[in-house]
Motif scaffolding. Structure first.
Motif, short mmCIF file in Angstrom:
data_model
loop_
_atom_site.label_atom_id
_atom_site.label_comp_id
_atom_site.label_asym_id
_atom_site.label_seq_id
_atom_site.Cartn_x
_atom_site.Cartn_y
_atom_site.Cartn_z
N PHE A 128 42.15 47.29 48.08
CA PHE A 128 41.28 46.61 47.12
C PHE A 128 41.57 47.08 45.70
O PHE A 128 41.68 46.28 44.77
CB PHE A 128 39.82 46.86 47.48
CG PHE A 128 38.86 46.17 46.56
CD1 PHE A 128 38.59 44.82 46.71
CD2 PHE A 128 38.23 46.86 45.54
CE1 PHE A 128 37.70 44.17 45.87
CE2 PHE A 128 37.35 46.23 44.68
CZ PHE A 128 37.08 44.88 44.85
N ALA A 129 41.71 48.40 45.51
CA ALA A 129 41.99 48.95 44.18
C ALA A 129 43.35 48.47 43.67
O ALA A 129 43.49 48.12 42.49
CB ALA A 129 41.94 50.47 44.23
N LEU A 130 44.34 48.41 44.54
CA LEU A 130 45.66 47.93 44.15
C LEU A 130 45.62 46.46 43.75
O LEU A 130 46.19 46.06 42.73
CB LEU A 130 46.65 48.13 45.30
CG LEU A 130 48.07 47.62 45.07
CD1 LEU A 130 48.73 48.38 43.93
CD2 LEU A 130 48.89 47.74 46.34
N ALA A 131 44.91 45.66 44.53
CA ALA A 131 44.81 44.23 44.21
C ALA A 131 44.06 44.01 42.91
O ALA A 131 44.43 43.15 42.09
CB ALA A 131 44.11 43.49 45.36
N ARG A 132 43.01 44.78 42.68
CA ARG A 132 42.25 44.65 41.43
C ARG A 132 43.12 45.06 40.23
O ARG A 132 43.10 44.40 39.19
CB ARG A 132 40.99 45.49 41.49
CG ARG A 132 40.24 45.43 40.15
CD ARG A 132 38.84 45.86 40.27
NE ARG A 132 38.11 44.76 40.90
CZ ARG A 132 36.82 44.78 41.13
NH1 ARG A 132 36.12 45.84 40.80
NH2 ARG A 132 36.22 43.78 41.70
N ALA A 133 43.89 46.13 40.36
CA ALA A 133 44.76 46.56 39.26
C ALA A 133 45.82 45.49 38.97
O ALA A 133 46.13 45.20 37.80
CB ALA A 133 45.42 47.89 39.59
N GLU A 134 46.37 44.89 40.01
CA GLU A 134 47.36 43.83 39.85
C GLU A 134 46.73 42.61 39.15
O GLU A 134 47.32 42.02 38.25
CB GLU A 134 47.90 43.42 41.22
CG GLU A 134 49.08 42.50 41.19
CD GLU A 134 50.37 43.18 40.75
OE1 GLU A 134 51.27 42.45 40.29
OE2 GLU A 134 50.48 44.40 40.86
N ARG A 135 45.53 42.24 39.59
CA ARG A 135 44.85 41.11 38.96
C ARG A 135 44.58 41.37 37.48
O ARG A 135 44.83 40.53 36.62
CB ARG A 135 43.52 40.85 39.67
CG ARG A 135 42.78 39.63 39.10
CD ARG A 135 41.32 39.68 39.35
NE ARG A 135 40.74 40.82 38.64
CZ ARG A 135 39.48 41.16 38.70
NH1 ARG A 135 38.66 40.50 39.49
NH2 ARG A 135 39.02 42.18 38.04
#
Length: 183
Positions: A128-135
């Protein structure tokens, strides 16, 4: 002349000791030379050996009831139908299921101690943290690049920024439809 005691045991699917006990108890008879006539011994064995149900309801003995021994874990684990009367597990099946579950638990515990297993909630949080940082990186990209692209193409920077941001948001919305399955 018949077959040997060991051969008859293999034929019946029992040990040679069980065959010797049946001879000693008089449930089957051996030939004079010590061999066994398989056809006659099979008939004698069937006629003189009581089944587990017969033993439970034998005259002079109080009928015993069987308690439920579990949830059928051995049947599920082994994929075998239950063979106990009434559809329940026998004590041996329940005990086997318990031992299988213990072995599986120990195997998982060892894998966890070796670091081969990871916590699902930690993985979910990291993904989730990785996806949020990418977004967030994609949402900030039009503001960083739009003025440089507008200067190269001789276009109004605001028009370029709006167009890039619309494209990025549309792309992120398409990516947001993906649903990761962690079964």
């Amino acid at each position: 002349m018949g077959i040997s005691i060991r051969a008859y045991g293999r034929h019946r699917g029992v040990s040679d000791t069980a065959v010797r006990k049946a001879i000693a108890a008089g449930r089957i008879t051996a030939e004079a030379d010590g061999t066994i006539d398989a056809a006659r011994a099979d008939a004698d064995w069937t006629a003189s050996t009581r089944t587990p149900d017969d033993r439970l309801s034998a005259p002079g003995r109080p009928a015993r009831t069987r308690a439920a021994t579990g949830t059928g874990a051995s049947d599920v684990a082994a994929g075998a139908p239950s063979s106990a009367p009434g559809g329940g597990n026998t004590y041996a099946q329940a005990r086997t299921a318990n031992e299988v579950l213990k072995a599986q638990h120990h195997k998982l515990r060892i894998a966890q101690l070796k670091g081969e297993l990871i916590d699902r909630s930690q993985v979910m949080a990291q993904v989730f943290a990785l996806a949020r940082a990418e977004r967030d990186a994609w949402l900030n990209w039009p503001a960083r690049i739009s003025s440089m692209l507008a200067a190269e193409l001789n276009i109004d920077p605001h028009v370029m920024h709006v167009a890039l941001e619309r494209g990025v948001r549309q792309h992120l919305a398409e990516l947001g439809d993906f649903n990761a399955r962690l079964d």
